[in-house]
Design an enzyme around this catalytic site. Structure first.
Site, mmCIF file in Angstrom:
data_model
loop_
_atom_site.group_PDB
_atom_site.id
_atom_site.type_symbol
_atom_site.label_atom_id
_atom_site.label_comp_id
_atom_site.label_asym_id
_atom_site.label_seq_id
_atom_site.Cartn_x
_atom_site.Cartn_y
_atom_site.Cartn_z
ATOM 1 N N GLY A 100 10.991 5.973 2.774
ATOM 2 C CA GLY A 100 12.425 5.923 2.987
ATOM 3 C C GLY A 100 12.857 4.724 3.794
ATOM 4 C CB ILE B 156 -0.963 0.021 1.207
ATOM 5 C CG1 ILE B 156 -0.199 -0.108 2.525
ATOM 6 C CG2 ILE B 156 -2.008 -1.059 1.078
ATOM 7 C CD1 ILE B 156 -1.073 0.012 3.762
ATOM 8 C CG ASP C 209 10.040 13.716 7.543
ATOM 9 O OD1 ASP C 209 10.091 14.698 6.777
ATOM 10 O OD2 ASP C 209 10.051 12.547 7.137
#
Length: 826
Positions: free
Chosen positions: A495, A491, A609
């Site tokens: 990284g 799905i 992030d």
């Protein structure tokens, strides 16, 4: 005088959307300026003949005692025997089973390994060969074929760190195919990439040369290079050929100093350059020179940029900026670096690619430069290899002890008989139990496999601790849940690795994130994610169900988020468009999750992030922040954390980029970009747009200043957004994107402002049709029945309180915040 070797900021981006961003300080350095040209190993494969080529003597692999070949295979000759084919490529060695060359290594260090392939005409069609090549436990070439439409040899160059006396190169045919090789070079390199200080260091420093460019000059062949490299011209890579021109050839001697010599690059590289085409009438052509390269979109890259000021009329008159994918890497001023003209130097960066598959190198004069010019002499781009390869087990050639063998066989047969009888007896007594109907539960504490990563992996030389054994899940259970990682259940990719949908035997749906088996990449992120998520629970943070570290696997198992990522709903045509009210609620939810991280969890956690792909939606579109692999935690009294820069291009806090000082306000900046992404439904960086529109944050703020913001919002929102709600929302985003972190609001304040924007939208929707929403929006606003806590600077609803571990069920919120301390996860 400044050192020749530039300590330049590198570029990093997780392997997710669109471009590249800053990583860490990476430095190239010289092994020795007193480098002697090597005389081995240069191998002419499949021949007894020694061949001279470009000042090297290639030894026939059939008559040398300095190396050996396992499973010799067979030899083949060029049946065409064309006079145009170099002698080195008239023979080859063919392998029909896994085979290898073994070389004796006397001096440890970084070696150049070049593999030569030329599919000449022969009864065995070499162009149909499909095989793998591996060395130093790294997969160098996978499913490789030497078919080449140009009719030229293919030369694959690698840099490998060799610290063993025996070095082997393995050739493994795929399926019923075969492998072949024409020539091999192995020699100690005069230059090397040093990444040992990198946060995410490169195991064994294995790199493959992808591009080697002589900017502004002609092609350079091995005859004219100090260590037999090929350099190609840059013209075909120019984004705008009219923006640059070739500088006049510099014929004088170069001033080599410090860490640069003729082995760094040949003189011909530094004696040519591209410079700005200043005479062009079109002003846009004068602003920069850009080169564009196709790269592996899932790999990190090392970049070396060569400079030599051969164009200035006088020192200290030209200084300019070097950019990689719109991120400034270094201000280039040769006078500050080498203190003179015609002196070579270079700049280095480590770039972690993403799904764009493109790397742009740009030079642009600074506003302070006396001469509005810029130049570049050479460029090298190397891919950082990450795929581990298995090596065959070699049989022991020692003498066989016959009595011991006989005794072992007899004892083994007796043991087998006992085990068979015991198995049949147990099978008769045992009640059958279906795997499909058995209840799933995590491996109990202090259980798990004997092959746990806790005893087999290390971080910076220390064993990885047993993180949270109660969360451990066996590899067999994960295989069952994902149907052995069925590609149909894939799905997503990121990284860290692939993400699969899984279903445990009790019906629990999960998302399984699996690192590439045995790669060793992402180990710190793996540990950090477990450390963070095992100690925090919140309605708007994705929950960790468990992890697996058996068999050199790194697998994380999360609650399954039915509706995917926020970005899916903004860009993908496979998902229904979100209404403005839904978008506001999603932003508020994600903001609450981040605020809890900053102020209510483990003494303060910075996500590092924040982006739309890390905001997931459940079946009710409730937002949950995910992916904590880059997170940093620390005491509340610390104002910042000094760290190597990590993040994603377009979302990265410019203050964090410049100073490498990480604060919670870095997350606030990234969240501000997400807000604009939600409003405009476009990526943060889009290289296909005109220069002034590429960066969403810059473009949207300019439009807001000019009163044109409504013209760039998502067309599907037209007519939905109440003007006052839009005004408050855009103001919130603008505050998040302030250049100075101290001017940005806390996440608590951001959530408060977003709730205000939502209330303005809802109030306008309840208003009579003839009311003027623009003039009456603010006065009609009524705060919901919530309390604003000054210490937390946000609203707290009952259903938004953190979901805590049982240990905190009877504590107050202040006690919870004080107890949820977490040591630095890195």
């Amino acid at each position: 005088m400044a050192k020749l070797q530039i300590q330049s900021h590198g570029i990093h981006v997780p392997l997710f959307p669109i471009l590249l961003c800053l990583l860490q300080l990476a430095s190239l350095h010289f092994i020795s300026l007193a480098y002697n040209l090597p005389d081995k190993y240069f191998i002419n494969c499949g021949s007894k003949e020694n061949v001279n080529a470009s000042r090297r003597s290639f030894t026939g692999d059939l008559n040398s005692g300095s190396f050996s070949i396992k499973n010799h295979g067979s030899t083949v000759k060029d049946s065409n025997q064309s006079m145009n084919t170099p002698r080195l490529y008239k023979t080859a060695r063919i392998f029909r089973q896994q085979s290898w060359y073994e070389f004796e290594i006397n001096d440890f260090g970084t070696y150049v390994v070049r593999l030569h392939f030329f599919a000449f005409s022969s009864p065995d069609d070499l162009s149909k060969a499909i095989f793998d090549v591996s060395a130093s436990s790294f997969l160098l070439l996978h499913n490789f074929t030497a078919k080449n439409s140009t009719g030229s040899p293919l030369i694959k160059e690698f840099f490998l760190s060799i610290n063993t006396a025996k070095f082997k190169i393995y050739f493994t045919p795929q399926g019923s195919s075969f492998a072949f090789i024409n020539a091999i070079e192995i020699f100690l390199s005069p230059v090397t990439f040093n990444t040992s200080n990198a946060t995410n260091s490169i195991p064994s420093s294995v790199l493959q040369t992808i591009y080697r460019i002589n900017v502004g000059g002609q092609a350079i062949n091995p005859d004219d290079d100090t260590i037999w490299r090929n350099w190609e011209p840059d013209d075909s890579y120019l984004y705008d050929p009219n923006s640059a021109k070739n500088s006049p050839f510099y014929s004088n001697a170069l001033n080599y100093e410090g860490g640069v010599s003729e082995f760094t690059a040949p003189d011909l590289v530094y004696q040519t350059a591209k410079e700005m085409n200043i005479i062009t009438s079109n002003a846009s052509n004068n602003s920069n020179i850009t080169w564009s390269f196709d790269v592996n979109k899932t790999a990190r890259h090392a970049v070396r940029v060569h400079f030599c000021d051969i164009i200035s009329d006088s020192p200290n008159t030209i200084y300019f900026n070097l950019y990689i994918n719109e991120i400034m890497v270094q201000e280039i001023n040769s006078f500050l670096i080498v203190d003179q003209q015609d002196a070579p130097f270079y700049c280095n960066a480590t770039v972690e690619s993403d799904d764009s598959g493109v790397m742009n190198i740009r030079i642009s004069p600074t506003s302070e430069s006396p001469a509005k010019n810029a130049y570049l002499n050479g460029l090298e781009i190397l891919e950082i290899m990450k795929g581990l390869a298995s090596v065959p087990k070699e049989t022991d050639s020692k003498k066989i002890n016959i009595p011991i063998v006989i005794g072992s066989v007899v004892g083994g047969l007796a043991l087998i008989c006992i085990l068979v009888v015991g198995f049949l007896y147990g099978l008769k007594r045992r009640k059958p139990k279906s795997v499909e109907t058995s209840d799933w539960s995590p491996v109990p504490a202090f259980g798990g496999s004997s092959h746990s990563r806790g005893t087999e992996r290390t971080i910076n030389g220390s064993p990885v601790p047993d993180l949270h054994l109660r969360l451990k899940i066996s590899f067999a259970e994960i295989q069952f849940a994902t149907k052995n990682f069925d590609p149909k259940l894939l799905i997503g990719k990121g990284g860290f690795g692939n993400v699969y949908k899984g279903t445990f035997s009790n019906g629990t749906k999960v998302a399984v994130k699996r690192s590439a088996p045995g790669s060793g990449q992402g180990l710190p992120e793996f540990q950090t994610e477990i450390m963070v998520l095992s100690k925090i629970r919140h309605r708007h943070l994705v929950s960790l169900i468990g992890y697996c570290d058996e068999r050199f696997e790194m697998i994380l198992v999360y609650e399954f988020m039915e509706n995917g990522t926020l970005r899916d709903h903004l860009y993908s045509s496979n998902f229904p468009r979100l209404s403005w009210k839904q978008r506001l609620e999603i932003c508020i939810g994600a903001g609450k999750g981040l605020h809890y991280l900053h102020k209510g969890a483990a003494g303060g956690i910075i996500h590092r992030d924040v982006k739309s792909t890390n905001i997931l939606l459940d079946e009710n579109n409730v937002a949950k922040v995910a992916d904590f692999g880059l997170s940093k935690s620390g005491p509340l009294d610390e104002t910042h954390v000094s760290t190597s820069v990590k993040g994603t291009l377009g979302y990265l806090d410019p203050e964090y980029f410049r100073c490498q000082q990480l604060t919670e306000k870095s997350d606030v900046y990234s969240f501000g970009v997400v807000l604009l992404e939600v409003l405009c439904a476009r990526p943060p960086i889009d290289n296909l747009l005109p220069r002034e529109q590429m960066n969403l944050a810059e473009w949207a703020l300019q439009c807001k200043k000019k009163g044109l913001l409504e013209e760039i919002i998502d067309p599907s929102l037209k007519g939905q957004v109440e003007p006052n709600s839009l005004r408050k929302f855009s103001e919130t985003a603008e505050k998040c994107l302030q250049e100075d972190g101290s001017d940005r609001p806390t996440m608590g304040d951001v959530v408060w402002d977003l709730e205000y924007s939502l209330q303005l939208q809802q109030t306008a929707m309840r208003r009579a049709p003839n009311e003027d929403s623009t003039t009456n929006g603010s006065s009609a606003f009524i705060l919901p029945n919530v309390q604003r806590l000054h210490s937390l600077s946000t609203t707290i609803d009952r259903d938004d309180m953190p979901i805590l571990n049982d240990d905190f069920s009877n504590t107050t919120s202040d006690e919870i915040f004080s107890q949820l301390r977490l040591d630095d996860a890195r």
